[in-house]
Motif scaffolding. Structure first.
Motif, PDB file in Angstrom:
ATOM      1  N   THR A   1       0.845  -1.196   0.000  1.00 21.60           N
ATOM      2  CA  THR A   1       0.000   0.000   0.000  1.00 21.60           C
ATOM      3  C   THR A   1       0.879   1.244   0.000  1.00 21.60           C
ATOM      4  O   THR A   1       1.936   1.244   0.619  1.00 21.60           O
ATOM      5  N   VAL A   2       0.417   2.278  -0.677  1.00 21.36           N
ATOM      6  CA  VAL A   2       1.121   3.566  -0.660  1.00 21.36           C
ATOM      7  C   VAL A   2       0.150   4.600  -0.086  1.00 21.36           C
ATOM      8  O   VAL A   2      -0.832   4.978  -0.732  1.00 21.36           O
ATOM      9  N   PHE A   3       0.410   5.000   1.145  1.00 24.18           N
ATOM     10  CA  PHE A   3      -0.426   6.009   1.804  1.00 24.18           C
ATOM     11  C   PHE A   3       0.146   7.396   1.505  1.00 24.18           C
ATOM     12  O   PHE A   3       1.343   7.617   1.666  1.00 24.18           O
ATOM     13  N   VAL A   4      -0.690   8.319   1.076  1.00 26.91           N
ATOM     14  CA  VAL A   4      -0.246   9.697   0.901  1.00 26.91           C
ATOM     15  C   VAL A   4      -1.018  10.547   1.911  1.00 26.91           C
ATOM     16  O   VAL A   4      -2.244  10.532   1.942  1.00 26.91           O
ATOM     17  N   VAL A   5      -0.262  11.202   2.792  1.00 23.95           N
ATOM     18  CA  VAL A   5      -0.876  11.964   3.890  1.00 23.95           C
ATOM     19  C   VAL A   5      -1.044  13.418   3.456  1.00 23.95           C
ATOM     20  O   VAL A   5      -0.065  14.132   3.230  1.00 23.95           O
ATOM     21  N   LEU A   6      -2.296  13.837   3.319  1.00 19.86           N
ATOM     22  CA  LEU A   6      -2.628  15.166   2.796  1.00 19.86           C
ATOM     23  C   LEU A   6      -3.206  16.050   3.893  1.00 19.86           C
ATOM     24  O   LEU A   6      -3.716  15.560   4.904  1.00 19.86           O
ATOM     25  N   ALA A   7      -3.145  17.355   3.672  1.00 20.85           N
ATOM     26  CA  ALA A   7      -3.793  18.290   4.598  1.00 20.85           C
ATOM     27  C   ALA A   7      -5.301  18.054   4.541  1.00 20.85           C
ATOM     28  O   ALA A   7      -5.841  17.779   3.468  1.00 20.85           O
ATOM     29  N   PRO A   8      -6.001  18.159   5.680  1.00 22.02           N
ATOM     30  CA  PRO A   8      -7.449  17.933   5.684  1.00 22.02           C
ATOM     31  C   PRO A   8      -8.197  18.799   4.670  1.00 22.02           C
ATOM     32  O   PRO A   8      -9.202  18.379   4.111  1.00 22.02           O
ATOM     33  N   GLU A   9      -7.655  20.001   4.392  1.00 20.44           N
ATOM     34  CA  GLU A   9      -8.356  20.908   3.468  1.00 20.44           C
ATOM     35  C   GLU A   9      -7.828  20.808   2.029  1.00 20.44           C
ATOM     36  O   GLU A   9      -8.175  21.621   1.169  1.00 20.44           O
ATOM     37  N   ASP A  10      -6.998  19.812   1.730  1.00 20.65           N
ATOM     38  CA  ASP A  10      -6.418  19.663   0.385  1.00 20.65           C
ATOM     39  C   ASP A  10      -7.517  19.358  -0.637  1.00 20.65           C
ATOM     40  O   ASP A  10      -8.202  18.347  -0.545  1.00 20.65           O
ATOM     41  N   SER A  11      -7.662  20.247  -1.619  1.00 24.18           N
ATOM     42  CA  SER A  11      -8.660  20.012  -2.676  1.00 24.18           C
ATOM     43  C   SER A  11      -7.960  19.718  -4.004  1.00 24.18           C
ATOM     44  O   SER A  11      -8.599  19.431  -5.014  1.00 24.18           O
ATOM     45  N   GLN A  12      -6.634  19.799  -3.997  1.00 22.88           N
ATOM     46  CA  GLN A  12      -5.840  19.672  -5.219  1.00 22.88           C
ATOM     47  C   GLN A  12      -5.672  18.211  -5.672  1.00 22.88           C
ATOM     48  O   GLN A  12      -5.751  17.898  -6.853  1.00 22.88           O
ATOM     49  N   PHE A  13      -5.452  17.338  -4.697  1.00 23.33           N
ATOM     50  CA  PHE A  13      -5.077  15.954  -5.002  1.00 23.33           C
ATOM     51  C   PHE A  13      -6.078  15.278  -5.935  1.00 23.33           C
ATOM     52  O   PHE A  13      -5.699  14.589  -6.884  1.00 23.33           O
ATOM     53  N   GLN A  14      -7.364  15.480  -5.667  1.00 21.00           N
ATOM     54  CA  GLN A  14      -8.394  14.791  -6.452  1.00 21.00           C
ATOM     55  C   GLN A  14      -8.542  15.342  -7.870  1.00 21.00           C
ATOM     56  O   GLN A  14      -9.272  14.774  -8.678  1.00 21.00           O
ATOM     57  N   GLN A  15      -7.845  16.433  -8.164  1.00 22.31           N
ATOM     58  CA  GLN A  15      -7.962  17.012  -9.504  1.00 22.31           C
ATOM     59  C   GLN A  15      -7.092  16.283 -10.533  1.00 22.31           C
ATOM     60  O   GLN A  15      -7.164  16.553 -11.723  1.00 22.31           O
TER      61      GLN A  15
END
Length: 229
Positions: free
Chosen positions: A52-66
């Motif tokens: 598994t590759v976990f990527v830890v993002l800021a709770p308010e990150d809206s960029q990743f899903q783009q």
């Protein structure tokens, strides 16, 4: 059948890369048409030994899903639990991922796009039986100067036995979670392990796996990625 520990990767990516002087968080800056973080995630997901590759993002990150992450397949798991510091993000990620204490975790910088399968294979081969774990690193090649308050040379530091830490840094999930709980101010995982009185192993990597820190580093990363194709 002996119990086999699994290998997982964790990429803290909740920061904003102040030194790049850019509005977009550093991990999303484009390198050869892809967000910088994409290269590390693709390399980690492509390794058959990593589950598994976990990527830890800021709770308010809206960029990743783009972005389109379909090339990573089912291995990629975003966790929106990033903290104010790297250590906090890694600790939160370990908590949320609920790994077994004996599982190995390879923590890797989002800003090291030039990680290769050879780097990963060498690490896993050298460390999978290690009592402590270890890090990818390179012996220091440059002459090092220590400055005084006036930015003049105070002395030359001997560079023998000095290494420049890189990532991945590979430790057992339980040990690393305990170390980060006790030592919250570290800038890398190995420092937290060292604070427990343990000695992580140095696995020799190479300078290609450098960290993109300043704007001019983007061009160098692009050149190396093109060369590696």
């Amino acid at each position: 059948i002996p119990f086999m520990s699994e290998f997982h990767a964790l990429v803290p990516a909740a920061g904003f890369g102040a030194r790049m002087g850019n509005e977009l968080p550093k991990q999303y800056l484009p390198i050869a048409g892809q967000p910088m973080i994409g290269y590390a995630l693709n390399t980690l997901c492509a390794n058959p030994q990593i589950k598994t590759v976990f990527v830890v993002l800021a709770p308010e990150d809206s960029q990743f899903q783009q972005y389109d992450w379909s090339a990573c397949g089912d291995k990629l798991q975003p966790l929106y639990c990033g903290g104010a510091t790297r250590a906090e993000s890694v600790a939160n990620g370990l908590l949320v991922s609920e790994l077994e204490p004996d599982d190995w975790v390879l923590v890797h910088d989002a800003a090291r796009p030039n990680l290769t399968q050879a780097h990963l294979d060498k690490m896993i081969t050298e460390l999978h039986d290690d009592k402590v774990g270890g890090i990818l690193a390179v012996p220091v090649a440059d002459t090092l100067k220590r400055s005084n308050a006036l930015q003049r040379i105070e002395c030359t530091e001997p560079r023998d036995k000095l290494w420049q830490a890189q990532t991945p840094q590979m430790f057992r999930a339980g040990l690393l979670a305990q170390a980060l709980h006790q030592c919250k101010t570290v800038t890398d995982e190995a420092s937290a392990i060292e604070a427990m009185g343990l000695q992580p192993k140095l696995v020799e990597g190479d300078s290609r796996n450098f960290k993109v820190t300043y704007p001019q580093d983007i061009r160098l990363a692009e050149l190396l990625l093109q060369e590696g194709k």
